[in-house]
Design a protein around this motif. Sequence first.
Motif, PDB file in Angstrom:
ATOM      1  N   GLU A  55      -1.314   5.149 -11.322  1.00 52.36           N
ATOM      2  CA  GLU A  55      -0.040   4.447 -11.568  1.00 52.36           C
ATOM      3  C   GLU A  55      -0.251   2.995 -11.984  1.00 52.36           C
ATOM      4  O   GLU A  55       0.462   2.473 -12.844  1.00 52.36           O
ATOM      5  CB  GLU A  55       0.828   4.482 -10.303  1.00 52.36           C
ATOM      6  CG  GLU A  55       1.379   5.854 -10.021  1.00 52.36           C
ATOM      7  CD  GLU A  55       1.353   6.193  -8.537  1.00 52.36           C
ATOM      8  OE1 GLU A  55       1.355   5.275  -7.700  1.00 52.36           O
ATOM      9  OE2 GLU A  55       1.307   7.404  -8.235  1.00 52.36           O
ATOM     10  N   ASN A 113      -4.933   7.844  -5.484  1.00 55.42           N
ATOM     11  CA  ASN A 113      -5.316   7.118  -6.715  1.00 55.42           C
ATOM     12  C   ASN A 113      -4.985   7.974  -7.934  1.00 55.42           C
ATOM     13  O   ASN A 113      -5.826   8.658  -8.496  1.00 55.42           O
ATOM     14  CB  ASN A 113      -6.805   6.753  -6.693  1.00 55.42           C
ATOM     15  CG  ASN A 113      -7.101   5.632  -5.722  1.00 55.42           C
ATOM     16  OD1 ASN A 113      -6.186   5.086  -5.100  1.00 55.42           O
ATOM     17  ND2 ASN A 113      -8.360   5.265  -5.588  1.00 55.42           N
ATOM     18  N   THR A 140     -12.147   3.320  -0.382  1.00 55.32           N
ATOM     19  CA  THR A 140     -13.052   2.456   0.376  1.00 55.32           C
ATOM     20  C   THR A 140     -13.363   3.056   1.744  1.00 55.32           C
ATOM     21  O   THR A 140     -14.510   3.061   2.192  1.00 55.32           O
ATOM     22  CB  THR A 140     -12.408   1.059   0.525  1.00 55.32           C
ATOM     23  OG1 THR A 140     -12.244   0.524  -0.792  1.00 55.32           O
ATOM     24  CG2 THR A 140     -13.248   0.139   1.385  1.00 55.32           C
ATOM     25  N   GLU A 179       0.847  -1.196   0.000  1.00 54.96           N
ATOM     26  CA  GLU A 179       0.000   0.000   0.000  1.00 54.96           C
ATOM     27  C   GLU A 179       0.880   1.244   0.000  1.00 54.96           C
ATOM     28  O   GLU A 179       1.767   1.395   0.831  1.00 54.96           O
ATOM     29  CB  GLU A 179      -0.935  -0.034   1.217  1.00 54.96           C
ATOM     30  CG  GLU A 179      -1.655   1.259   1.517  1.00 54.96           C
ATOM     31  CD  GLU A 179      -2.479   1.811   0.352  1.00 54.96           C
ATOM     32  OE1 GLU A 179      -3.326   1.071  -0.187  1.00 54.96           O
ATOM     33  OE2 GLU A 179      -2.260   2.987  -0.017  1.00 54.96           O
ATOM     34  N   LEU A 198     -18.479  -0.581  -4.635  1.00 58.48           N
ATOM     35  CA  LEU A 198     -17.937  -1.531  -3.659  1.00 58.48           C
ATOM     36  C   LEU A 198     -18.285  -2.959  -4.060  1.00 58.48           C
ATOM     37  O   LEU A 198     -17.448  -3.866  -3.965  1.00 58.48           O
ATOM     38  CB  LEU A 198     -18.489  -1.222  -2.261  1.00 58.48           C
ATOM     39  CG  LEU A 198     -17.952   0.060  -1.603  1.00 58.48           C
ATOM     40  CD1 LEU A 198     -18.689   0.347  -0.299  1.00 58.48           C
ATOM     41  CD2 LEU A 198     -16.446  -0.035  -1.356  1.00 58.48           C
TER      42      LEU A 198
HETATM   43  C1  LIG Z   1     -16.494   9.914  -0.768  1.00 58.23           C
HETATM   44  C2  LIG Z   1     -16.775   8.601  -1.461  1.00 58.23           C
HETATM   45  C3  LIG Z   1     -17.927   7.907  -1.135  1.00 58.23           C
HETATM   46  C4  LIG Z   1     -18.215   6.697  -1.791  1.00 58.23           C
HETATM   47  N1  LIG Z   1     -19.301   5.979  -1.380  1.00 58.23           N
HETATM   48  C5  LIG Z   1     -19.524   4.770  -1.925  1.00 58.23           C
HETATM   49  C6  LIG Z   1     -20.535   3.918  -1.426  1.00 58.23           C
HETATM   50  O1  LIG Z   1     -21.186   4.216  -0.408  1.00 58.23           O
HETATM   51  N2  LIG Z   1     -20.762   2.741  -2.064  1.00 58.23           N
HETATM   52  C7  LIG Z   1     -20.008   2.344  -3.143  1.00 58.23           C
HETATM   53  O2  LIG Z   1     -20.270   1.276  -3.686  1.00 58.23           O
HETATM   54  N3  LIG Z   1     -18.979   3.085  -3.592  1.00 58.23           N
HETATM   55  C8  LIG Z   1     -18.717   4.271  -3.007  1.00 58.23           C
HETATM   56  N4  LIG Z   1     -17.652   5.002  -3.441  1.00 58.23           N
HETATM   57  C9  LIG Z   1     -16.812   4.430  -4.522  1.00 58.23           C
HETATM   58  C10 LIG Z   1     -15.827   3.433  -3.894  1.00 58.23           C
HETATM   59  O3  LIG Z   1     -14.987   4.131  -3.018  1.00 58.23           O
HETATM   60  C11 LIG Z   1     -14.964   2.740  -4.917  1.00 58.23           C
HETATM   61  O4  LIG Z   1     -15.771   2.142  -5.884  1.00 58.23           O
HETATM   62  C12 LIG Z   1     -14.120   1.656  -4.240  1.00 58.23           C
HETATM   63  O5  LIG Z   1     -13.590   2.079  -3.023  1.00 58.23           O
HETATM   64  C13 LIG Z   1     -13.006   1.251  -5.131  1.00 58.23           C
HETATM   65  O6  LIG Z   1     -12.270   0.277  -4.446  1.00 58.23           O
HETATM   66  P1  LIG Z   1     -10.814  -0.062  -4.907  1.00 58.23           P
HETATM   67  O7  LIG Z   1     -10.325  -1.076  -3.950  1.00 58.23           O
HETATM   68  O8  LIG Z   1     -10.775  -0.361  -6.359  1.00 58.23           O
HETATM   69  O9  LIG Z   1     -10.006   1.316  -4.741  1.00 58.23           O
HETATM   70  P2  LIG Z   1      -9.553   2.070  -3.401  1.00 58.23           P
HETATM   71  O10 LIG Z   1     -10.431   1.721  -2.274  1.00 58.23           O
HETATM   72  O11 LIG Z   1      -9.427   3.516  -3.731  1.00 58.23           O
HETATM   73  O12 LIG Z   1      -8.112   1.470  -3.120  1.00 58.23           O
HETATM   74  C14 LIG Z   1      -7.024   1.738  -3.963  1.00 58.23           C
HETATM   75  C15 LIG Z   1      -5.774   1.707  -3.106  1.00 58.23           C
HETATM   76  O13 LIG Z   1      -4.618   1.653  -3.942  1.00 58.23           O
HETATM   77  C16 LIG Z   1      -3.598   2.446  -3.326  1.00 58.23           C
HETATM   78  N5  LIG Z   1      -2.603   2.794  -4.345  1.00 58.23           N
HETATM   79  C17 LIG Z   1      -2.716   3.664  -5.375  1.00 58.23           C
HETATM   80  N6  LIG Z   1      -1.592   3.651  -6.107  1.00 58.23           N
HETATM   81  C18 LIG Z   1      -0.746   2.763  -5.524  1.00 58.23           C
HETATM   82  C19 LIG Z   1       0.568   2.304  -5.822  1.00 58.23           C
HETATM   83  N7  LIG Z   1       1.261   2.784  -6.859  1.00 58.23           N
HETATM   84  N8  LIG Z   1       1.138   1.366  -5.007  1.00 58.23           N
HETATM   85  C20 LIG Z   1       0.456   0.879  -3.931  1.00 58.23           C
HETATM   86  N9  LIG Z   1      -0.792   1.279  -3.614  1.00 58.23           N
HETATM   87  C21 LIG Z   1      -1.387   2.205  -4.405  1.00 58.23           C
HETATM   88  C22 LIG Z   1      -4.354   3.632  -2.766  1.00 58.23           C
HETATM   89  O14 LIG Z   1      -3.616   4.297  -1.759  1.00 58.23           O
HETATM   90  C23 LIG Z   1      -5.609   2.940  -2.219  1.00 58.23           C
HETATM   91  O15 LIG Z   1      -5.415   2.516  -0.883  1.00 58.23           O
HETATM   92  C24 LIG Z   1     -17.344   6.205  -2.796  1.00 58.23           C
HETATM   93  C25 LIG Z   1     -16.160   6.894  -3.097  1.00 58.23           C
HETATM   94  C26 LIG Z   1     -15.870   8.077  -2.418  1.00 58.23           C
HETATM   95  C27 LIG Z   1     -14.586   8.789  -2.744  1.00 58.23           C
END
Ligand SMILES: Cc1cc2nc3c(=O)[nH]c(=O)nc-3n(C[C@H](O)[C@H](O)[C@H](O)COP(=O)(O)OP(=O)(O)OC[C@H]3O[C@@H](n4cnc5c(N)ncnc54)[C@H](O)[C@@H]3O)c2cc1C
Length: 489
Positions: free
Chosen positions: A237, A234, A43, A32, A472
Amino acid sequence: MAKNIIIVGSGNAAMSAGIAALEAGAEVLMLEKADEALAGGNTKYTAGAMRFAYNSSEELIPLLTNPADERIARTDFGSYTQEKFSQDLLGFNEGMPLSAEQQYLISNSYDAVKWLAGHGVTYEPIYSRQSFEKDGKLVFWGGLTLAAQNEGVGLYDMEAAAFEKLGGKIRFNAGVTGLVTSDSGVSGVMIGDETVSADAVILACGGFEASDALRQAEFGADWAHAKVRGTPHNTGEGLDMAFGLGAQRYGKFDGCHATPMDLHMKNFGNLDMPPKQRKNYRKICYFLGVMLNAHGRRFVDEGINFRNYTYAQFGRAVLEQPEHFAWQIFDSKVFDLLYEEYRFEDASFVEADTLDGLVAKLYGVDQPQALKTLKDYNDAVDGTVAFDPTILDGKATKGLPLNKTNWAQKFDTPPYRAFPVTGGITFTYGGVRVDNTGCVLDAGDTPISGLYACGEMVGGVFFGGYPGGSGLTSGTVFGRQAGIGAASG
Ligand SMILES: Cc1cc2nc3c(=O)[nH]c(=O)nc-3n(C[C@H](O)[C@H](O)[C@H](O)COP(=O)(O)OP(=O)(O)OC[C@H]3O[C@@H](n4cnc5c(N)ncnc54)[C@H](O)[C@@H]3O)c2cc1C
């Protein structure tokens, strides 16, 4: 021998992939970029709401933190069939049929949520935002009923506990900067100068919403002004690394989820506050009033559908207005219906006892035109239809160049309030293409051996818009797929 898997990122998609891979017998190291406080990516900023298909309330009860909640007996959860989920997604598909990714999301949605429940993730009904009281019953609307206990932070904590219990390891402050390849395919990652080897790599590191440069390149110059609703990390990369190995660009690259937000919020989301206050910058009750741009004009049909189906598009609509902002106008009849974030003490708003007085306080706006727009709107409201926020009530305006289709009430009950908003980006829709094991495909649809992806990085799931709570679920569905695929591939 157990497969050794690296997962890049630690959000919901990464956690789902990790838990699935561990279940399938792999050893998993999560890398991370953020420190421990900001791990969990977007998330953690979420309300934890998860959209999934279900046939009756019977299917919801086993998912609940507290099935004995006294409200359950007088709750009408309705149903949300796979057909309805399909229609909702199709409604945003700009005429295209469901993609293979959307079909996979829909048909695996309930299983995925239930599978997480089997790993200790529990859920609560979203009474405050997804139900209205009607004839003594709490009636859910819009197909979205449950959120993870304690919202996004709760989801992350429950998933991280399950991941660690199964033996998964996480390294924070470990931003992945490159992919390592060998004859057999992807065989590890770089963290700066350090090489970490693996049998397979799962990219779960989000989209490019926090990169000013990529936002402007894909969406246009207006997007320099966008607030970022979630993590600053995000920045695309993972996508760049995958494209560097020939991964296919897939899905709608000029598409994103963006909502109206308080004009005066900071540039990124804020994780310092407790969950209930964290979302106080979002302003999505426009359906109870109207929105005016700097020219004093309305620019969307605020009541065209339930806000679940409009809020993800209206952030863009606001951002693309002159000066990139708008005012949301309400009268006191609806104050009790406005979500709690409108009442938090740091919410920005102006208030007056007359419409003239309110308009005089709207900074940055053509005030004479704003007053005319509000008066014309009042004159056009159909007074014969009853207001009912639990249904598409058909209480519309008539004869305006841009009518409001539902929930159109006159502004006639002081005080009046106006909230200044801009557009805040939530996440991006374009990504890579994966096969049915989560393996990333190249431009010729050939799997890139050892490279998997999930979550925001997967393209083809959302196009012209987004039914709330699908991100999610998509992360869990595609994360689980990638975890199993990488562990057994
Ligand atoms: C304010 C807000 C409210 C939301 N509410 C909802 C909701 O209620 N319900 C819903 O379904 N969706 C919701 N969403 C959308 C939801 O957040 C996303 O669809 C979901 O979190 C995506 O999950 P993910 O694991 O793909 O990405 P993320 O949860 O964003 O995780 C990506 C991770 O990768 C890490 N990262 C990035 N680049 C690198 C790298 N080069 N090396 C290592 N780590 C890296 C980041 O730091 C992060 O921890 C919301 C989003 C926001 C911003």
